[in-house]
Scaffold this motif. Structure first.
Motif, PDB file in Angstrom:
ATOM      1  N   LEU A   1      40.553  32.157  49.422  1.00  0.00           N
ATOM      2  CA  LEU A   1      41.026  32.613  48.114  1.00  0.00           C
ATOM      3  C   LEU A   1      39.928  33.378  47.386  1.00  0.00           C
TER       4      LEU A   1
ATOM      5  N   MET B   1      36.055  30.167  48.308  1.00  0.00           N
ATOM      6  CA  MET B   1      36.660  30.671  47.071  1.00  0.00           C
ATOM      7  C   MET B   1      35.548  31.281  46.238  1.00  0.00           C
TER       8      MET B   1
ATOM      9  N   ASP C   1      43.874  36.227  44.132  1.00  0.00           N
ATOM     10  CA  ASP C   1      44.775  35.091  44.344  1.00  0.00           C
ATOM     11  C   ASP C   1      44.941  34.301  43.051  1.00  0.00           C
TER      12      ASP C   1
END
Ligand code: 3PY
Ligand code: MG
Length: 324
Positions: A111, A27, A133
């Protein structure tokens, strides 16, 4: 690659749902890209999005009675397709009724998000259509309180993007408050000890796990969702908690911290971590990079997801060290 996900050597299992995605989630939070994306996002994409919103027809709105509520932006008063009486309808924009953020967190999808420090709902509404996202509404380092954060979350709801909120400090007011106003996830900075973790658990989880109070807030659709939640087997599963790893003490306690079952994801803050280690912003210093690799290994071994703040997509830590 800019954002290749971290692939741990052992399979990862989502502790909250028991699902077992094969990859650990990479992420990355990227500020600069947002501005570069502005020019493209304000073209056909943006107008296409607007076109999907049904327009209220003021002429069809009744002057009284209860079959429709008042007009105006975002209202539910629309002409019936047949030209018959107006009935209240739900607005069905692309972002509404999107799956729970938990489904995304517990999938093996990588993400990508960005931090937002401008305290205004127009900013989140705008950035919400860029394709990230999630956005992280950063109340730690910016002038925004819960009222503003709630408006920003409301504007995000009509976009495909989820809203994570970074709270300023670990307190009951901040944790339970940000969850009640409907944050899709919380990002908790400056965690240091197991006592911090215990407090976070207490503030964020409903009884019997913690002592979070319940109320018909925005999170619960102002009461609409209570019956459904009451029949859920585990109401605490609706809560998504992401803990920052950015202090020397957290690194020292990492073996215990990663065992916390209510935490869904960890997130490295290289700025504060390097600051706390006395090597501020030396992002290539082996002491820092070795520590990040250690955190990566420990979280992966515990079956936890991990993210990192990137700054930009060419970031050394993101690409070459942690291989996000
Ligand atoms: C840090 O680098 O310290 C951060 O918290 C980034 O989000
Ligand atoms: Mg930080």
């Amino acid at each position: 690659a800019d954002s290749t996900p971290v692939v741990p050597s052992t399979p990862v299992r989502c502790t909250a749902t028991g699902r077992n995605p094969a990859k650990c989630l990479g992420m990355a939070a990227i500020r600069c890209r947002v501005m570069r994306t502005l020019s493209t996002a304000s073209g056909p994409t943006a107008s296409g999005v607007m076109a999907r919103f049904p327009r209220p027809t003021t002429s069809a709105a009744p002057s009284g009675g209860s079959s429709a509520v008042g007009g105006g932006y975002g209202s539910s008063a629309f002409a019936a397709p047949s030209g018959g009486p107006v009935t209240a309808q739900k607005l069905t924009a692309p972002g509404l009724n999107k799956p729970a953020f938990r489904d995304l967190i517990c999938s093996d999808k990588k993400l990508m998000g960005t931090f937002i420090g401008t305290p205004h709902p127009v900013m989140t509404e705008f950035v919400g259509h860029f394709g990230f996202d999630f956005v992280c509404i950063d109340a730690e380092h910016n002038a925004m309180h819960l009222e503003t954060v709630q408006k920003m979350l409301q504007s995000l709801k009509a976009t495909p993007t989820y809203g994570m909120v970074r709270i300023p400090t670990l307190s009951y007011e901040n944790v339970a408050g940000a969850l009640d106003i409907g944050a899709d996830a919380l990002l908790i900075p400056q965690i240091r000890t197991m006592d911090d973790i215990r407090r976070l658990k207490d503030y964020s989880q409903y009884p019997p796990i913690g002592h979070r109070g319940s109320g018909p807030s925005r999170l619960w659709d102002y009461g609409d969702s209570i019956i459904q939640l009451a029949t859920d087997q585990d109401i605490n599963r609706t809560t998504n908690i992401v803990v920052q790893l950015e202090t020397v003490q957290a690194v020292e306690h990492i073996d215990e911290i990663v065992q916390s079952d209510f935490i869904d994801m960890f997130f490295i803050g290289p700025g504060d971590l390097s600051m706390d280690m006395g090597i501020f912003a030396q992002f290539s210093n082996p002491r820092l990079t070795d520590t990040i690799m250690l955190l990566r290994e420990k979280t992966a071994r515990a079956g936890k997801r991990l993210g990192i703040f990137g700054g930009n997509t060419r970031n050394h830590l993101m690409n070459r060290v942690a291989n996000f």
